[in-house]
Design an enzyme around this catalytic site. Structure first.
Site, PDB file in Angstrom:
ATOM      1  N   SER A  76       0.759  -1.226  -0.140  1.00 41.32           N
ATOM      2  CA  SER A  76      -0.081  -0.122  -0.092  1.00 41.32           C
ATOM      3  C   SER A  76       0.879   1.193   0.001  1.00 41.32           C
ATOM      4  O   SER A  76       1.824   1.119   0.842  1.00 41.32           O
ATOM      5  CB  SER A  76      -0.785   0.109   1.443  1.00 41.32           C
ATOM      6  OG  SER A  76      -1.738  -1.156   1.418  1.00 41.32           O
ATOM      7  N   HIS A 122      -3.666 -11.825  -1.267  1.00 43.32           N
ATOM      8  CA  HIS A 122      -3.496 -11.899  -0.016  1.00 43.32           C
ATOM      9  C   HIS A 122      -4.366 -13.225   0.317  1.00 43.32           C
ATOM     10  O   HIS A 122      -5.387 -13.412  -0.416  1.00 43.32           O
ATOM     11  CB  HIS A 122      -4.197 -10.683   0.666  1.00 43.32           C
ATOM     12  CG  HIS A 122      -3.549  -9.423   0.938  1.00 43.32           C
ATOM     13  ND1 HIS A 122      -3.811  -8.441  -0.558  1.00 43.32           N
ATOM     14  CD2 HIS A 122      -2.577  -8.742   1.395  1.00 43.32           C
ATOM     15  CE1 HIS A 122      -3.079  -7.494  -0.186  1.00 43.32           C
ATOM     16  NE2 HIS A 122      -2.371  -7.494   0.755  1.00 43.32           N
ATOM     17  N   GLU A 127      -8.104 -13.053   0.438  1.00 43.70           N
ATOM     18  CA  GLU A 127      -9.222 -12.981  -0.704  1.00 43.70           C
ATOM     19  C   GLU A 127      -9.530 -14.481  -1.052  1.00 43.70           C
ATOM     20  O   GLU A 127     -10.403 -14.485  -1.930  1.00 43.70           O
ATOM     21  CB  GLU A 127      -8.175 -12.327  -1.711  1.00 43.70           C
ATOM     22  CG  GLU A 127      -7.906 -10.875  -1.541  1.00 43.70           C
ATOM     23  CD  GLU A 127      -7.028 -10.232  -2.491  1.00 43.70           C
ATOM     24  OE1 GLU A 127      -7.493 -10.176  -3.738  1.00 43.70           O
ATOM     25  OE2 GLU A 127      -5.776 -10.019  -2.513  1.00 43.70           O
ATOM     26  N   ALA A 159       2.043  -2.505   4.484  1.00 46.54           N
ATOM     27  CA  ALA A 159       1.324  -1.544   5.653  1.00 46.54           C
ATOM     28  C   ALA A 159       1.067  -2.197   6.526  1.00 46.54           C
ATOM     29  O   ALA A 159       0.731  -3.399   6.596  1.00 46.54           O
ATOM     30  CB  ALA A 159       0.010  -1.071   4.729  1.00 46.54           C
ATOM     31  N   MET A 205      -1.296  -8.347   7.089  1.00 42.99           N
ATOM     32  CA  MET A 205      -1.764  -9.369   6.550  1.00 42.99           C
ATOM     33  C   MET A 205      -1.138  -9.899   5.193  1.00 42.99           C
ATOM     34  O   MET A 205      -1.739 -10.457   4.379  1.00 42.99           O
ATOM     35  CB  MET A 205      -3.317  -9.002   6.140  1.00 42.99           C
ATOM     36  CG  MET A 205      -4.215  -8.330   7.280  1.00 42.99           C
ATOM     37  SD  MET A 205      -5.614  -7.650   6.597  1.00 42.99           S
ATOM     38  CE  MET A 205      -6.305  -6.937   8.041  1.00 42.99           C
ATOM     39  N   SER A 206       0.187  -9.728   5.183  1.00 46.51           N
ATOM     40  CA  SER A 206       0.876 -10.461   3.789  1.00 46.51           C
ATOM     41  C   SER A 206       2.348 -10.576   4.318  1.00 46.51           C
ATOM     42  O   SER A 206       2.480 -10.815   5.762  1.00 46.51           O
ATOM     43  CB  SER A 206       0.925  -9.048   3.038  1.00 46.51           C
ATOM     44  OG  SER A 206       1.585  -7.950   3.570  1.00 46.51           O
ATOM     45  N   ASN A 264      -1.132   3.170  11.012  1.00 47.48           N
ATOM     46  CA  ASN A 264      -2.106   3.113  12.057  1.00 47.48           C
ATOM     47  C   ASN A 264      -1.546   2.591  13.583  1.00 47.48           C
ATOM     48  O   ASN A 264      -0.692   1.844  13.460  1.00 47.48           O
ATOM     49  CB  ASN A 264      -3.510   2.681  11.610  1.00 47.48           C
ATOM     50  CG  ASN A 264      -3.397   1.184  11.307  1.00 47.48           C
ATOM     51  OD1 ASN A 264      -2.771   0.800  10.474  1.00 47.48           O
ATOM     52  ND2 ASN A 264      -3.816   0.387  12.323  1.00 47.48           N
ATOM     53  N   HIS A 311      -9.724   1.247   6.758  1.00 52.88           N
ATOM     54  CA  HIS A 311      -9.093   0.886   5.312  1.00 52.88           C
ATOM     55  C   HIS A 311      -8.333   2.333   4.984  1.00 52.88           C
ATOM     56  O   HIS A 311      -7.428   2.718   4.353  1.00 52.88           O
ATOM     57  CB  HIS A 311      -9.552   0.055   4.255  1.00 52.88           C
ATOM     58  CG  HIS A 311      -8.775  -0.227   3.091  1.00 52.88           C
ATOM     59  ND1 HIS A 311      -7.534  -0.876   3.312  1.00 52.88           N
ATOM     60  CD2 HIS A 311      -8.925   0.079   1.843  1.00 52.88           C
ATOM     61  CE1 HIS A 311      -6.910  -0.813   2.012  1.00 52.88           C
ATOM     62  NE2 HIS A 311      -7.773  -0.472   1.119  1.00 52.88           N
TER      63      HIS A 311
HETATM   64  N1  HPA Z   1      -3.715  -4.850  11.593  1.00 47.73           N
HETATM   65  C1  HPA Z   1      -3.394  -5.612  10.340  1.00 47.73           C
HETATM   66  N2  HPA Z   1      -3.248  -5.130   8.908  1.00 47.73           N
HETATM   67  C2  HPA Z   1      -2.793  -3.839   8.887  1.00 47.73           C
HETATM   68  C3  HPA Z   1      -3.084  -3.109   9.843  1.00 47.73           C
HETATM   69  C4  HPA Z   1      -3.582  -3.441  11.210  1.00 47.73           C
HETATM   70  O1  HPA Z   1      -3.822  -2.596  11.920  1.00 47.73           O
HETATM   71  N3  HPA Z   1      -2.841  -1.836   9.304  1.00 47.73           N
HETATM   72  C5  HPA Z   1      -2.384  -2.052   8.022  1.00 47.73           C
HETATM   73  N4  HPA Z   1      -2.491  -3.246   7.813  1.00 47.73           N
END
Ligand code: HPA
Length: 274
Positions: A30, A83, A86, A113, A211-212, A235, A247
């Site tokens: 991302s 991912h 998916e 990300a 998640m990757s 975040n 998101h």
């Molecule tokens: N958790 C999981 N995956 C993410 C997050 C998160 O807080 N931020 C970006 N991808």
């Protein structure tokens, strides 16, 4: 069909379009999609034109291989990844990694990300992966082992190459880009975590969650590639910031630091060869 045969079919389809020989593979997470525009482009191949190749369903994720140069470095970059959440089986999620290795890449730079768990991570920070926790997702190596890829029981003592970590830290210093370091934990997603899960992950030694990446790193190490990973902390992880996760927030932060993230990856790539 074996995974090796699937890889060979994709390689053959790519070779009909380009003979480009990459040395470094790059997966753009991302916010990094636009990095592709910096490459001196030689060719682009859409995932949808490759037989049996998984195609991303996430908004904001493109789906193509870019072939070109970052400085002197010949690179194949994935603009968009798939991912596990998916619905693709793990062997499909790591098929692209295996294809890039089969095209000649000797090392893999992974970007993503992630949510920051701490102790000193804030949204917008970049974090170099020192290690990962992949125990919450299925291994991409489950199933018959294909010896041509690697051994049945591959070592994972140093997934993230100490040499490339040094290179990344040096690149960050040269460009005056703050770069934290930490352990990445992969979840399946697609839901974000609960605060209780984040407390558990913190207790387990994770600094960031996403998640990757860990599954791709495992497949790459199985193949014997040198691996480097960099997260953009988009975040604070659930329960740490008081606000619900979205998101939109993830994309907003990723876009805000995209320039710096790209500068760092560019600097790393242009000095990655010893
Ligand atoms: N958790 C999981 N995956 C993410 C997050 C998160 O807080 N931020 C970006 N991808």
């Amino acid at each position: 069909m074996t995974q090796q045969e699937r890889v060979a079919r994709c390689v053959a389809a790519i070779r009909e379009k380009t003979g480009f020989a990459p040395r470094t593979a790059l997966i753009l997470g991302s916010g990094l999609g636009a990095f592709g525009e910096r490459l001196r482009l030689e060719a682009a191949v859409e995932y949808k034109d490759l037989p049996g190749f998984p195609v991303s369903t996430v908004p904001g994720h493109q789906g193509r291989f870019l072939f070109g140069f970052a400085g002197e470095e010949p690179v194949v970059a994935m603009q968009g990844r798939v991912h596990y959440y998916e619905g693709y089986p793990m062997e499909d999620v790591v098929l692209p990694t295996r294809v890039m290795a089969a095209l000649g890449a000797q090392r893999l730079v992974l970007t993503n990300a992630a949510g920051g768990i701490g102790p000193d991570l804030a949204p917008g920070d970049l974090m170099l992966l020192t290690d990962h926790i992949a125990s919450f997702v299925p291994s991409p190596l489950i199933g018959p082992n294909e010896e041509a890829f690697g051994p049945r029981f591959p070592d994972m003592t140093a997934v993230y190459s100490p040499r490339l970590r040094e290179k990344a830290l040096a690149a960050a210093e040269r460009r005056n880009i703050p770069l934290k370091q930490g352990v990445y934990l992969q979840t399946t997603g697609p839901q974000y975590e609960t605060p209780a899960e984040i407390r558990m992950f913190a207790a387990l030694g994770a600094n960031a969650v996403g998640m990757s990446t860990a599954c791709e790193a495992i497949a790459a190490r199985h193949l014997g590639l040198e691996v480097c990973g960099i997260s953009c902390v988009t975040n604070l992880a659930a329960g740490l910031g008081g606000e619900p996760l979205s998101h939109a927030e993830v994309q907003e932060t990723a876009d805000r630091v995209a320039q710096q993230f790209q500068d760092l990856v560019w600097e790393l790539l242009s000095t990655i060869e010893e």
